[in-house]
Design a protein around this motif. Structure first.
Motif, PDB file in Angstrom:
ATOM      1  N   GLY A 223       0.583  -0.920  -3.917  1.00  0.00           N
ATOM      2  CA  GLY A 223       0.306  -2.402  -3.858  1.00  0.00           C
ATOM      3  C   GLY A 223       1.224  -3.268  -3.286  1.00  0.00           C
ATOM      4  O   GLY A 223       0.783  -4.323  -3.057  1.00  0.00           O
TER       5      GLY A 223
ATOM      6  N   ASP B 164      -2.109  -1.105  -0.053  1.00  0.00           N
ATOM      7  CA  ASP B 164      -2.827  -1.907  -1.267  1.00  0.00           C
ATOM      8  C   ASP B 164      -3.571  -0.734  -2.155  1.00  0.00           C
ATOM      9  O   ASP B 164      -4.847  -0.769  -2.586  1.00  0.00           O
ATOM     10  CB  ASP B 164      -3.936  -2.623  -0.969  1.00  0.00           C
ATOM     11  CG  ASP B 164      -3.505  -4.205  -1.243  1.00  0.00           C
ATOM     12  OD1 ASP B 164      -2.627  -4.060  -2.152  1.00  0.00           O
ATOM     13  OD2 ASP B 164      -4.077  -5.007  -0.767  1.00  0.00           O
TER      14      ASP B 164
ATOM     15  N   VAL C  90      -5.389  -2.041  -5.537  1.00  0.00           N
ATOM     16  CA  VAL C  90      -6.573  -2.611  -5.381  1.00  0.00           C
ATOM     17  C   VAL C  90      -7.749  -1.693  -5.410  1.00  0.00           C
ATOM     18  O   VAL C  90      -8.600  -1.779  -6.035  1.00  0.00           O
ATOM     19  CB  VAL C  90      -6.486  -3.625  -4.136  1.00  0.00           C
ATOM     20  CG1 VAL C  90      -8.072  -4.252  -4.200  1.00  0.00           C
ATOM     21  CG2 VAL C  90      -5.527  -4.732  -4.492  1.00  0.00           C
TER      22      VAL C  90
ATOM     23  N   GLN D 268      -7.063   2.858   5.316  1.00  0.00           N
ATOM     24  CA  GLN D 268      -5.923   1.826   5.008  1.00  0.00           C
ATOM     25  C   GLN D 268      -4.794   1.623   5.748  1.00  0.00           C
ATOM     26  O   GLN D 268      -4.384   2.674   6.332  1.00  0.00           O
ATOM     27  CB  GLN D 268      -5.562   1.852   3.429  1.00  0.00           C
ATOM     28  CG  GLN D 268      -6.665   1.201   2.539  1.00  0.00           C
ATOM     29  CD  GLN D 268      -5.845   1.133   0.909  1.00  0.00           C
ATOM     30  OE1 GLN D 268      -5.540   2.118   0.402  1.00  0.00           O
ATOM     31  NE2 GLN D 268      -5.720   0.106   0.762  1.00  0.00           N
TER      32      GLN D 268
ATOM     33  N   ARG E 283       0.077  -3.320   4.128  1.00  0.00           N
ATOM     34  CA  ARG E 283       0.178  -4.827   3.958  1.00  0.00           C
ATOM     35  C   ARG E 283       0.492  -5.527   5.054  1.00  0.00           C
ATOM     36  O   ARG E 283       1.586  -5.235   5.873  1.00  0.00           O
ATOM     37  CB  ARG E 283       0.388  -5.231   2.677  1.00  0.00           C
ATOM     38  CG  ARG E 283      -0.318  -4.715   1.459  1.00  0.00           C
ATOM     39  CD  ARG E 283       0.115  -5.576   0.122  1.00  0.00           C
ATOM     40  NE  ARG E 283      -0.143  -6.780  -0.068  1.00  0.00           N
ATOM     41  CZ  ARG E 283       0.575  -7.563  -0.642  1.00  0.00           C
ATOM     42  NH1 ARG E 283       1.227  -6.952  -1.767  1.00  0.00           N
ATOM     43  NH2 ARG E 283       0.369  -8.881  -0.800  1.00  0.00           N
TER      44      ARG E 283
ATOM     45  N   ASP F 257       5.393  -5.907  -6.149  1.00  0.00           N
ATOM     46  CA  ASP F 257       4.019  -6.802  -6.413  1.00  0.00           C
ATOM     47  C   ASP F 257       3.505  -6.555  -7.822  1.00  0.00           C
ATOM     48  O   ASP F 257       2.517  -7.258  -8.088  1.00  0.00           O
ATOM     49  CB  ASP F 257       2.958  -5.729  -5.603  1.00  0.00           C
ATOM     50  CG  ASP F 257       2.654  -4.399  -6.332  1.00  0.00           C
ATOM     51  OD1 ASP F 257       1.496  -4.235  -6.703  1.00  0.00           O
ATOM     52  OD2 ASP F 257       3.470  -3.387  -6.131  1.00  0.00           O
TER      53      ASP F 257
ATOM     54  N   ASN G 249      -0.544  -8.615  -4.913  1.00  0.00           N
ATOM     55  CA  ASN G 249      -1.780  -8.284  -4.276  1.00  0.00           C
ATOM     56  C   ASN G 249      -3.044  -8.683  -5.013  1.00  0.00           C
ATOM     57  O   ASN G 249      -2.838  -9.585  -5.936  1.00  0.00           O
ATOM     58  CB  ASN G 249      -1.859  -6.760  -3.926  1.00  0.00           C
ATOM     59  CG  ASN G 249      -1.946  -6.040  -5.456  1.00  0.00           C
ATOM     60  OD1 ASN G 249      -2.637  -6.314  -6.478  1.00  0.00           O
ATOM     61  ND2 ASN G 249      -0.941  -5.097  -5.597  1.00  0.00           N
TER      62      ASN G 249
ATOM     63  N   SER H 251       2.290 -12.839   1.248  1.00  0.00           N
ATOM     64  CA  SER H 251       2.314 -11.322   1.738  1.00  0.00           C
ATOM     65  C   SER H 251       3.794 -11.582   2.615  1.00  0.00           C
ATOM     66  O   SER H 251       4.396 -12.798   2.833  1.00  0.00           O
ATOM     67  CB  SER H 251       1.182 -11.343   2.750  1.00  0.00           C
ATOM     68  OG  SER H 251       1.419 -12.204   3.958  1.00  0.00           O
TER      69      SER H 251
END
Length: 222
Positions: free
Chosen positions: A13, A17, A20, A87, A90, A169, A189, A206
């Motif tokens: 996270g 992420d 999520v 992915q 972030r 987070d 997040n 962020s």
């Protein structure tokens, strides 16, 4: 405020992420059974361990009947893998790691997940070589919100808590860092941003919002 000598990152996270994707995957499977995996349920366990079969047991509680627990678990794990393909870290994460190295800071990672999960994802993201000092659920009896993970990493780094910043987070993770006596910067997040956080020193949307040097200036100026 003491001079900052180290930065310690959470993983799930924060660096990527995964939370999520996990939340969305579980929510989709719950919906197939006519149940809702709410943010309230998610917030109670995010950043820590939910215990064996928590997701499956909670589903049974909500719908009032037994389910095929292995099948439910396999379904949401498969869906999470689908949602997680390709992915990337972030925004700002890699910039923070580079900046920390340029500033001569020590770097650590403290996660309530297991080591094989962390190592696999760090390898896939191309970030594994940045982290020498990693502590996970395999290293402590109690994970976050207990401070043990952070205290172990700080011991490895040879840094006192007041000289380190923890980036988190989730509320459970932030509480663990606070209990360890660290400076806490939260970077929620999409699914943790609505959750109530306790004590922290700075909140960012962020890591791309503010350069690490500026974060350190603010923390040291408190």
């Amino acid at each position: 405020m003491a001079k900052i000598q180290a930065v310690v990152f959470d993983f799930d996270g924060l660096i990527v992420d995964t939370e999520v994707q996990w939340y969305n995957a579980v929510r989709e499977i719950y919906a197939e059974y006519g149940a809702d995996f709410t943010l309230e349920i998610f917030g109670s366990i995010v950043g820590t361990h939910s215990g064996p079969d928590f997701i499956e047991r909670k589903l049974e509680e909500l719908i009032g009947r037994p389910v095929d627990r292995p099948a439910v678990k396999a379904a949401y794990q498969a869906r999470q893998r689908e949602l997680s393909k390709g992915q990337q870290p972030r925004p700002g994460v890699e910039d923070y790691i580079r900046a920390a190295k340029d500033l001569g800071l020590k770097i650590g990672l403290a996660s309530s997940s297991h080591r094989d999960w962390i190592d696999r994802h760090l390898e896939e993201l191309g970030l594994r070589h940045h982290f020498v000092h990693i502590r996970t659920a395999d290293d402590v009896e109690k994970v976050k919100p207990d401070p043990a993970l952070y205290l172990r990493v700080l011991e490895d780094l040879g840094v006192e808590p007041q000289h380190a910043i923890a980036f988190e987070d989730s509320p459970n993770g932030a509480l663990a860092a606070h209990r360890a006596g660290m400076n806490v910067v939260i970077v929620p997040n999409l699914v943790t941003s609505p959750l109530p956080f306790g004590e922290h020193h700075l909140r960012l949307t962020s890591m791309a919002e503010m350069e690490l040097e500026k974060v350190i200036e603010q923390i040291e100026g408190l």
